[in-house]
Design an enzyme around this catalytic site. Structure first.
Site, short mmCIF file in Angstrom:
data_model
loop_
_atom_site.label_atom_id
_atom_site.label_comp_id
_atom_site.label_asym_id
_atom_site.label_seq_id
_atom_site.Cartn_x
_atom_site.Cartn_y
_atom_site.Cartn_z
N LYS A 48 4.87 -6.73 3.15
CA LYS A 48 3.59 -7.94 2.83
C LYS A 48 3.22 -6.68 2.09
O LYS A 48 2.46 -6.67 1.47
CB LYS A 48 3.88 -8.18 3.62
N GLY A 49 3.37 -5.27 2.30
CA GLY A 49 2.11 -4.13 2.41
C GLY A 49 1.65 -4.38 0.62
O GLY A 49 0.54 -3.56 0.28
N GLU A 104 5.08 0.30 -3.66
CA GLU A 104 5.24 -0.12 -2.32
C GLU A 104 4.07 0.70 -1.61
O GLU A 104 3.41 1.40 -2.81
CB GLU A 104 5.99 1.13 -1.94
N ASP A 105 3.24 0.10 -0.69
CA ASP A 105 1.67 0.49 -0.54
C ASP A 105 1.25 1.42 -0.20
O ASP A 105 0.29 2.34 -0.72
CB ASP A 105 1.01 -0.10 0.37
N ASP A 108 4.45 6.81 3.63
CA ASP A 108 3.83 8.48 4.60
C ASP A 108 5.46 9.03 5.29
O ASP A 108 5.34 10.17 4.51
CB ASP A 108 3.86 7.63 5.39
N LYS A 136 0.50 9.70 1.44
CA LYS A 136 0.23 10.56 2.30
C LYS A 136 1.07 11.61 2.98
O LYS A 136 2.15 11.58 3.42
CB LYS A 136 -0.27 9.36 3.11
N VAL A 158 -4.42 4.09 7.24
CA VAL A 158 -6.03 3.36 6.73
C VAL A 158 -5.73 1.92 6.47
O VAL A 158 -4.54 1.48 6.94
CB VAL A 158 -5.44 4.24 4.95
N ASP A 164 -1.75 -2.66 6.44
CA ASP A 164 -2.20 -3.71 7.41
C ASP A 164 -2.39 -2.07 8.88
O ASP A 164 -1.63 -1.80 9.10
CB ASP A 164 -1.70 -4.45 8.32
#
Ligand code: IMP
Ligand code: MG
Length: 185
Positions: A48-49, A104-105, A108, A136, A158, A164
């Site tokens: 959902k991000g 994509e959000d 990482d 990141k 974050v 989220d």
């Protein structure tokens, strides 16, 4: 855990404002428009991000695209990756012979996007590129670099603009650093 009615109380500081997000997305959107003109790419949003980023970015791509979505999960409810990617909803589109752009959000550890990129190439996609809102690099566990990144951010967890913590804070219109005590409890 229970949540206060004031989400701002849980934010240590705002890292990227609504205006900064929109203006950078507009800029990267121009680059994507040139890159994908005439290629009719399948633009894949990772739910959902990616929802707010996907909506904002696709509106800035001024050439025909096809839209599709996947639901994957590598995180539990905590703040570190489980390293184990599950496809919960696959694409409807056959990507063989197609150019694929993944939105994509955040990149990482790299585990999610590394796995997805390999999978979609395995299905015969002509190209698979990654456009991430946030990168990141300090979290990386796998060597992978985004093809397009809107912002590089330092370590720390974050939230907001789709990101989220425990399925909350996605609806903040900016990116904020969550107070460590929120997830330490
Ligand atoms: P990766 O597989 O470790 O690169 O993780 C990608 C996913 O982890 C993202 O799509 C997010 O759902 C989640 N994630 C990683 N870092 C953060 C963060 O700082 N805040 C919120 N979610 C994050
Ligand atoms: Mg998440």
């Amino acid at each position: 855990m229970s949540y206060t009615t004031d989400m701002m109380q849980d934010i240590e500081r705002v890292l990227l404002t609504e205006e900064e997000l929109q203006s950078r997305i507009r800029e990267v959107g121009k680059t994507l428009t040139e890159e994908y003109r005439g290629k009719d790419p399948v633009v894949v949003g990772i739910l959902k991000g990616a929802i707010p980023f996907y909506a904002a970015m696709t509106a800035q791509i001024a050439t025909p695209i096809e839209e599709d979505f996947m639901v994957v999960s590598s995180y539990g409810s905590g703040t570190t990756t489980s390293g184990n990617v599950k496809i919960r909803k696959d694409l409807d589109t056959d990507v063989s012979g197609r150019h694929v752009l993944i939105l994509e959000d955040i990149l990482d550890s790299g585990v999610t996007l590394h796995t997805l990129t390999r999978m979609l190439k395995g299905r015969g996609a002509l190209s698979v590129k990654i456009c991430t809102l946030l990168d990141k690099p300090s979290g990386r566990r796998i060597e992978i670099a985004p093809d397009y990144s809107c912002f590089t951010i330092p370590g720390g967890f974050v939230v907001g603009f789709g990101l989220d913590y425990d399925e909350h804070y996605r609806n903040l219109p900016f990116i904020g650093i969550l107070k460590p005590e929120v997830y330490a409890t």
